[in-house]
Motif scaffolding. Sequence first.
Motif, PDB file in Angstrom:
ATOM      1  N   UNK A 137      17.808 111.067   6.877  1.00 21.57           N
ATOM      2  CA  UNK A 137      18.765 110.137   7.476  1.00 21.57           C
ATOM      3  C   UNK A 137      19.672 109.474   6.446  1.00 21.57           C
ATOM      4  N   UNK A 138      19.270 109.454   5.166  1.00 18.32           N
ATOM      5  CA  UNK A 138      20.095 108.823   4.137  1.00 18.32           C
ATOM      6  C   UNK A 138      20.712 109.831   3.172  1.00 18.32           C
ATOM      7  N   UNK A 139      20.466 111.125   3.379  1.00 18.39           N
ATOM      8  CA  UNK A 139      21.000 112.119   2.451  1.00 18.39           C
ATOM      9  C   UNK A 139      22.522 112.228   2.538  1.00 18.39           C
ATOM     10  N   UNK A 140      23.090 111.806   3.666  1.00 18.20           N
ATOM     11  CA  UNK A 140      24.547 111.861   3.811  1.00 18.20           C
ATOM     12  C   UNK A 140      25.246 110.878   2.872  1.00 18.20           C
ATOM     13  N   UNK A 141      24.493 109.943   2.297  1.00 15.28           N
ATOM     14  CA  UNK A 141      25.089 108.925   1.430  1.00 15.28           C
ATOM     15  C   UNK A 141      25.543 109.480   0.080  1.00 15.28           C
ATOM     16  N   UNK A 142      25.139 110.705  -0.260  1.00 14.33           N
ATOM     17  CA  UNK A 142      25.443 111.253  -1.581  1.00 14.33           C
ATOM     18  C   UNK A 142      26.915 111.190  -1.937  1.00 14.33           C
ATOM     19  N   UNK A 143      27.776 111.685  -1.052  1.00 16.07           N
ATOM     20  CA  UNK A 143      29.215 111.681  -1.319  1.00 16.07           C
ATOM     21  C   UNK A 143      29.787 110.277  -1.405  1.00 16.07           C
ATOM     22  N   UNK A 144      29.326 109.396  -0.518  1.00 18.97           N
ATOM     23  CA  UNK A 144      29.810 108.010  -0.520  1.00 18.97           C
ATOM     24  C   UNK A 144      29.427 107.313  -1.823  1.00 18.97           C
ATOM     25  N   UNK A 145      28.192 107.537  -2.283  1.00 17.44           N
ATOM     26  CA  UNK A 145      27.721 106.883  -3.502  1.00 17.44           C
ATOM     27  C   UNK A 145      28.464 107.385  -4.735  1.00 17.44           C
ATOM     28  N   UNK A 146      28.726 108.686  -4.789  1.00 19.12           N
ATOM     29  CA  UNK A 146      29.497 109.222  -5.919  1.00 19.12           C
ATOM     30  C   UNK A 146      30.918 108.676  -5.910  1.00 19.12           C
ATOM     31  N   UNK A 147      31.489 108.520  -4.722  1.00 23.04           N
ATOM     32  CA  UNK A 147      32.819 107.904  -4.626  1.00 23.04           C
ATOM     33  C   UNK A 147      32.779 106.461  -5.116  1.00 23.04           C
ATOM     34  N   UNK A 148      31.684 105.755  -4.789  1.00 21.02           N
ATOM     35  CA  UNK A 148      31.524 104.388  -5.270  1.00 21.02           C
ATOM     36  C   UNK A 148      31.432 104.318  -6.785  1.00 21.02           C
ATOM     37  N   UNK A 149      30.733 105.292  -7.393  1.00 24.92           N
ATOM     38  CA  UNK A 149      30.644 105.336  -8.856  1.00 24.92           C
ATOM     39  C   UNK A 149      32.014 105.567  -9.488  1.00 24.92           C
ATOM     40  N   UNK A 150      32.793 106.468  -8.897  1.00 24.77           N
ATOM     41  CA  UNK A 150      34.140 106.725  -9.421  1.00 24.77           C
ATOM     42  C   UNK A 150      35.022 105.486  -9.286  1.00 24.77           C
ATOM     43  N   UNK A 151      34.862 104.767  -8.172  1.00 29.46           N
ATOM     44  CA  UNK A 151      35.625 103.539  -7.971  1.00 29.46           C
ATOM     45  C   UNK A 151      35.242 102.479  -8.999  1.00 29.46           C
ATOM     46  N   UNK A 152      33.945 102.384  -9.301  1.00 24.92           N
ATOM     47  CA  UNK A 152      33.492 101.446 -10.330  1.00 24.92           C
ATOM     48  C   UNK A 152      34.081 101.798 -11.694  1.00 24.92           C
ATOM     49  N   UNK A 153      34.110 103.100 -12.004  1.00 25.69           N
ATOM     50  CA  UNK A 153      34.694 103.544 -13.273  1.00 25.69           C
ATOM     51  C   UNK A 153      36.175 103.188 -13.336  1.00 25.69           C
ATOM     52  N   UNK A 154      36.873 103.396 -12.224  1.00 28.08           N
ATOM     53  CA  UNK A 154      38.302 103.064 -12.170  1.00 28.08           C
ATOM     54  C   UNK A 154      38.520 101.566 -12.364  1.00 28.08           C
ATOM     55  N   UNK A 155      37.709 100.743 -11.684  1.00 25.11           N
ATOM     56  CA  UNK A 155      37.809  99.290 -11.833  1.00 25.11           C
ATOM     57  C   UNK A 155      37.576  98.864 -13.284  1.00 25.11           C
ATOM     58  N   UNK A 156      36.588  99.497 -13.925  1.00 26.27           N
ATOM     59  CA  UNK A 156      36.261  99.137 -15.307  1.00 26.27           C
ATOM     60  C   UNK A 156      37.414  99.463 -16.248  1.00 26.27           C
TER      61      UNK A 156
END
Length: 203
Positions: A137-156
């Motif tokens: 039920x939570x495996x679909x989060x993979x793409x969303x979480x990687x997008x969040x990591x990229x967004x964090x990198x961009x913010x930094x």
Amino acid sequence: MDVFNRNIDFNALFKFSHISASTQQHLKKVYASFALCMFVAGAGALRHVCVQQLNLLSGLGSLGLLIWLTATPHSRETEQKRLGMLAGFAFLTGANLSPLLEMCIAINPSIIPTAFLGTAVIFSCFSLSALYARRRSFLYLGGVLLSGLLLMLLFSVVNIFVGSTWLFTANLYLGLMVMCGFVLFDTQLIIEKAESGDKDYIW
């Protein structure tokens, strides 16, 4: 009805009937190796605080052990050796974190136990949520979480030039949410890999 007189079965909290017995044993090994790494990393940080050494050497050592660990195939014969590599990597990683810990101690010594307890509670709660939830039920989060990591990198990167306190705070809380999501995702991923026959609890 008196709700305070009802019998409560606290053992039901630890029943995971939807997970096979072999996978439950695998999860115990995973969390045991995680606990081992945590204590060994703490020992590495403590030793480095007491005996100052070059961080460059411990950094290169941890990188070398990580590469060696990934290059060593999982088997019954290599299990103890790979566990030793993991412990060595954790020890040197703890040593690398010691300058940051020294800075925290200089600012406020209560930061470290507060961070440890907070992390332990968050990790436990989200791990249990993933264990009790319906499989996959939570495996679909993979793409969303990687997008969040990229967004964090961009913010930094942007904040290097902008120097915004608001952007720094937003990135901090975004990172907290992303890491909590990764606990859910990784726990269910470990379960699915174990159910598929991958019993490597070290890597």
